[in-house]
Motif scaffolding. Structure first.
Motif, PDB file in Angstrom:
ATOM      1  N   UNK A   1     -18.954   1.523 -66.057  1.00  0.00           N
ATOM      2  CA  UNK A   1     -18.989   0.320 -65.733  1.00  0.00           C
ATOM      3  C   UNK A   1     -20.158  -0.278 -65.397  1.00  0.00           C
ATOM      4  N   UNK A   2     -21.212   0.421 -65.098  1.00  0.00           N
ATOM      5  CA  UNK A   2     -22.644  -0.341 -64.968  1.00  0.00           C
ATOM      6  C   UNK A   2     -23.116  -0.651 -66.293  1.00  0.00           C
ATOM      7  N   UNK A   3     -22.728   0.182 -67.351  1.00  0.00           N
ATOM      8  CA  UNK A   3     -23.448  -0.245 -68.503  1.00  0.00           C
ATOM      9  C   UNK A   3     -22.545  -1.292 -69.113  1.00  0.00           C
ATOM     10  N   UNK A   4     -21.497  -1.661 -68.711  1.00  0.00           N
ATOM     11  CA  UNK A   4     -20.628  -2.888 -69.152  1.00  0.00           C
ATOM     12  C   UNK A   4     -21.090  -4.033 -68.338  1.00  0.00           C
ATOM     13  N   UNK A   5     -21.842  -3.965 -67.403  1.00  0.00           N
ATOM     14  CA  UNK A   5     -22.173  -5.323 -66.407  1.00  0.00           C
ATOM     15  C   UNK A   5     -21.110  -5.658 -65.343  1.00  0.00           C
ATOM     16  N   UNK A   6     -20.313  -4.487 -65.090  1.00  0.00           N
ATOM     17  CA  UNK A   6     -19.133  -5.019 -64.490  1.00  0.00           C
ATOM     18  C   UNK A   6     -19.379  -4.379 -62.915  1.00  0.00           C
ATOM     19  N   UNK A   7     -18.907  -5.306 -61.830  1.00  0.00           N
ATOM     20  CA  UNK A   7     -19.117  -5.406 -60.544  1.00  0.00           C
ATOM     21  C   UNK A   7     -18.364  -4.101 -60.044  1.00  0.00           C
ATOM     22  N   UNK A   8     -18.876  -3.176 -59.191  1.00  0.00           N
ATOM     23  CA  UNK A   8     -18.011  -2.105 -58.584  1.00  0.00           C
ATOM     24  C   UNK A   8     -18.214  -2.239 -57.001  1.00  0.00           C
ATOM     25  N   UNK A   9     -17.263  -2.089 -56.581  1.00  0.00           N
ATOM     26  CA  UNK A   9     -16.928  -2.138 -55.046  1.00  0.00           C
ATOM     27  C   UNK A   9     -16.113  -1.134 -54.534  1.00  0.00           C
ATOM     28  N   UNK A  10     -16.622  -0.124 -53.574  1.00  0.00           N
ATOM     29  CA  UNK A  10     -15.865   0.972 -52.901  1.00  0.00           C
ATOM     30  C   UNK A  10     -15.666   0.473 -51.307  1.00  0.00           C
ATOM     31  N   UNK A  11     -14.463   0.761 -51.027  1.00  0.00           N
ATOM     32  CA  UNK A  11     -14.039   0.631 -49.807  1.00  0.00           C
ATOM     33  C   UNK A  11     -13.583   2.108 -49.169  1.00  0.00           C
ATOM     34  N   UNK A  12     -14.130   2.493 -48.214  1.00  0.00           N
ATOM     35  CA  UNK A  12     -13.738   4.116 -47.794  1.00  0.00           C
ATOM     36  C   UNK A  12     -12.694   3.442 -46.808  1.00  0.00           C
ATOM     37  N   UNK A  13     -11.560   4.231 -46.767  1.00  0.00           N
ATOM     38  CA  UNK A  13     -10.221   3.978 -45.965  1.00  0.00           C
ATOM     39  C   UNK A  13     -10.236   4.798 -44.629  1.00  0.00           C
ATOM     40  N   UNK A  14      -9.960   4.349 -43.569  1.00  0.00           N
ATOM     41  CA  UNK A  14      -9.868   5.090 -42.252  1.00  0.00           C
ATOM     42  C   UNK A  14      -8.271   5.423 -42.307  1.00  0.00           C
ATOM     43  N   UNK A  15      -8.267   6.784 -42.837  1.00  0.00           N
ATOM     44  CA  UNK A  15      -6.908   7.045 -42.934  1.00  0.00           C
ATOM     45  C   UNK A  15      -6.865   8.568 -41.954  1.00  0.00           C
TER      46      UNK A  15
ATOM     47  N   UNK B   1      -3.153   2.826 -34.565  1.00  0.00           N
ATOM     48  CA  UNK B   1      -3.342   4.194 -33.862  1.00  0.00           C
ATOM     49  C   UNK B   1      -2.446   4.608 -33.079  1.00  0.00           C
ATOM     50  N   UNK B   2      -2.643   6.198 -32.637  1.00  0.00           N
ATOM     51  CA  UNK B   2      -1.679   6.544 -31.624  1.00  0.00           C
ATOM     52  C   UNK B   2      -1.446   6.013 -30.473  1.00  0.00           C
ATOM     53  N   UNK B   3      -2.582   5.337 -30.203  1.00  0.00           N
ATOM     54  CA  UNK B   3      -2.477   4.575 -28.799  1.00  0.00           C
ATOM     55  C   UNK B   3      -1.788   3.118 -28.689  1.00  0.00           C
ATOM     56  N   UNK B   4      -1.609   2.653 -30.128  1.00  0.00           N
ATOM     57  CA  UNK B   4      -0.937   1.431 -30.268  1.00  0.00           C
ATOM     58  C   UNK B   4      -1.927   0.405 -30.690  1.00  0.00           C
ATOM     59  N   UNK B   5      -3.196   0.710 -30.597  1.00  0.00           N
ATOM     60  CA  UNK B   5      -4.357  -0.257 -31.005  1.00  0.00           C
ATOM     61  C   UNK B   5      -4.234  -0.475 -32.443  1.00  0.00           C
ATOM     62  N   UNK B   6      -4.467  -1.657 -32.896  1.00  0.00           N
ATOM     63  CA  UNK B   6      -4.829  -1.935 -34.456  1.00  0.00           C
ATOM     64  C   UNK B   6      -6.313  -1.660 -34.696  1.00  0.00           C
ATOM     65  N   UNK B   7      -6.485  -0.925 -35.705  1.00  0.00           N
ATOM     66  CA  UNK B   7      -7.739  -0.854 -36.394  1.00  0.00           C
ATOM     67  C   UNK B   7      -7.923  -1.179 -37.819  1.00  0.00           C
ATOM     68  N   UNK B   8      -8.875  -1.667 -38.296  1.00  0.00           N
ATOM     69  CA  UNK B   8      -8.920  -2.021 -39.693  1.00  0.00           C
ATOM     70  C   UNK B   8      -8.622  -0.731 -40.555  1.00  0.00           C
ATOM     71  N   UNK B   9      -8.067  -1.079 -41.734  1.00  0.00           N
ATOM     72  CA  UNK B   9      -7.866   0.075 -42.699  1.00  0.00           C
ATOM     73  C   UNK B   9      -9.386   0.497 -43.293  1.00  0.00           C
ATOM     74  N   UNK B  10     -10.270  -0.449 -43.644  1.00  0.00           N
ATOM     75  CA  UNK B  10     -11.410  -0.157 -44.047  1.00  0.00           C
ATOM     76  C   UNK B  10     -12.267   0.105 -43.232  1.00  0.00           C
TER      77      UNK B  10
ATOM     78  N   UNK C   1      -1.168   5.116 -45.543  1.00  0.00           N
ATOM     79  CA  UNK C   1      -1.277   4.104 -44.421  1.00  0.00           C
ATOM     80  C   UNK C   1      -0.359   3.967 -43.829  1.00  0.00           C
ATOM     81  N   UNK C   2       1.001   4.685 -44.082  1.00  0.00           N
ATOM     82  CA  UNK C   2       2.314   4.149 -43.257  1.00  0.00           C
ATOM     83  C   UNK C   2       2.702   2.921 -43.380  1.00  0.00           C
ATOM     84  N   UNK C   3       2.542   2.282 -44.518  1.00  0.00           N
ATOM     85  CA  UNK C   3       3.047   0.875 -44.952  1.00  0.00           C
ATOM     86  C   UNK C   3       2.162   0.021 -44.183  1.00  0.00           C
ATOM     87  N   UNK C   4       0.912   0.120 -43.920  1.00  0.00           N
ATOM     88  CA  UNK C   4       0.231  -1.128 -43.423  1.00  0.00           C
ATOM     89  C   UNK C   4      -0.149  -2.031 -44.271  1.00  0.00           C
TER      90      UNK C   4
END
Length: 433
Positions: free
Chosen positions: A125-139, A253-262, A183-186
């Motif tokens: 994909x780099x050779x094609x000049x296309x953008x690449x974005x990676x999002x590490x997920x908090x799972x 989270x187990x505590x009920x708090x909402x945290x970002x997926x990423x 992600x349990x339906x997030x």
């Protein structure tokens, strides 16, 4: 959103032709996994790994230069200690499949998922000049392990294939569904019920806008199904939209708090290809101007088709009626002969009418200078014009929801001008003589 560089240019042209003939299949293909020699790039990831043993990421690739790269692509990346990073790609098709082209045209495409080295994909994909974005997920680690087990099961030969649907079951929606389960339906909770007012058609046309002729062919082939308003969950058939949904989603989270997926986001490569527009071009006014201008010229020629004017006039009519007739037959085939739901009940059949083919002998006679009246052809032309006029009237009726007003204002004046010309056979043919 599939892959196919290993196939060779000759065979690729066959698929391009098949795609154009089906119109609504509009399946944009990414390139195949590294069965072609590409320069691999090392997997230098700056990401922190939430779990020292396992990390799950969403990889999103931007649009490319070629028409089948315009929609972008995405995949799931798995990093695990003790082994190279791998990517799971749901966009693979195979020309070697039995009856490949026939199934492609009939909407019965089988795609598959494969596992491959991340480093090879990044280099390609780099050779094609296309953008690449990676999002590490908090799972959750347990759910992450379940996802990896599912992916390993999914790439087994007996499980790897799936029925492809351009809008609802493609490389992006398969990735979305797999991540949503982990992600349990997030993602569904964040995307469903929220919309920016887009439709399947609008997304398809704006992404294909850099290829105008292909965009117009796709637009003609899509029926009213493509004009339903979709929410962000449905719009995640577009890889970039899925990336944005993931970026904005939260999980409990187990505590009920909402945290970002990423947990972290990094651009691995810049995009050298221009980004698609937010909206496709509005063709209503340009098409109205063209339709009225062509209709006026034809009306003038039809009233006074002298000598050298006869052949251009009749020649245009022959080409136009042939285009409308064959186009109508293709739309009928897509409706009754295929499983492309997005092409069913296409209201453009009121404009691309198969009965236009019955007018070819009459216009051939005009080209040859034949003078006899043609009452049957006149009646058929009047019916064609009447149906095209009904297409315009239908826009006030709730049962006709297709967004095709631009095609109506383009083609209706031409149908009317040709019908009026055949309604004056004595003047046209006498002048021709």
């Amino acid at each position: 959103m599939g892959n196919g560089d290993w196939l060779g240019r000759g065979r690729r042209r066959l698929v391009v032709l098949a795609w154009l003939l089906t119109l609504c299949a509009v399946a944009p293909f990414d390139r195949a996994f590294a069965q072609v020699a590409v320069e691999s790039a090392p997997d230098h990831s700056p990401f922190p790994v939430p779990d020292s043993r396992l990390s799950i990421s969403l990889l999103t690739i931007g649009p490319g230069e070629l028409f089948f790269e315009r929609f972008g692509h995405n995949a799931i990346v798995v990093r695990e200690s003790g082994r190279p990073a791998v990517v799971y790609n749901y966009g693979i098709f195979d020309f070697a499949q039995e009856d490949f082209l026939l199934n492609f045209a009939r909407g019965r495409m089988l795609y598959r998922v494969i596992e491959g080295p991340l480093a090879d994909d990044l280099g390609m994909y780099r050779a094609q000049g296309r953008s690449i974005v990676e999002q590490v997920l908090d799972i959750d680690p347990t759910r992450a392990r379940e996802l990896v087990d599912f992916l390993a099961w999914n790439v087994l030969p007996q499980n790897t294939q799936y029925r492809y649907d351009y809008f609802e079951s493609n490389c992006s929606t398969r990735v979305r569904d797999a991540l949503d389960r982990a992600l349990d339906g997030a993602l569904r909770a964040h995307g469903e019920g929220r919309s920016r007012g887009y439709t399947w058609r609008l997304d398809a046309l704006r992404l294909m806008a850099p290829e105008p002729w292909l965009m117009l062919g796709i637009d003609l082939g899509l029926g009213p199904y493509a004009d339903q308003r979709i929410d962000y969950w449905q719009e995640s058939f577009v890889p970039d939209t899925l990336s944005r949904v993931v970026a904005e989603a939260t999980r409990a989270e187990a505590t009920g708090a909402q945290v970002p997926v990423v947990a972290a986001t990094t651009a691995l490569a810049p995009g050298l290809v221009e980004e698609p527009p937010l909206l496709p071009p509005d063709l209503r006014w340009p098409f109205l101007a063209i339709g009225l201008a062509v209709g006026a010229v034809l009306h003038r020629l039809g009233r006074d088709a002298r000598g050298s004017r006869r052949l251009p006039f009749a020649g245009f009519a022959l080409v136009f009626e042939l285009f409308c007739g064959l186009g109508g037959l293709l739309l009928l085939f897509l409706w009754f002969g295929t499983e492309h739901r997005a092409a069913w009940r296409n209201e453009n059949l009121l404009l691309l009418n198969p009965i236009c083919l019955a007018l070819l002998p009459a216009w051939w006679g005009v080209a040859r200078g034949r003078l006899r009246p043609r009452p049957v052809a006149t009646a058929i032309a009047a019916l064609v014009a009447l149906l095209a006029a009904f297409a315009l009237f239908s826009k006030i009726l709730p049962w006709f929801a297709q967004a095709n007003l631009h095609w109506i204002v383009l083609l209706l004046p031409i149908h009317l001008a040709l019908a009026l010309a055949l309604a004056r056979p004595a003047r046209v043919h006498a002048a021709a003589g």
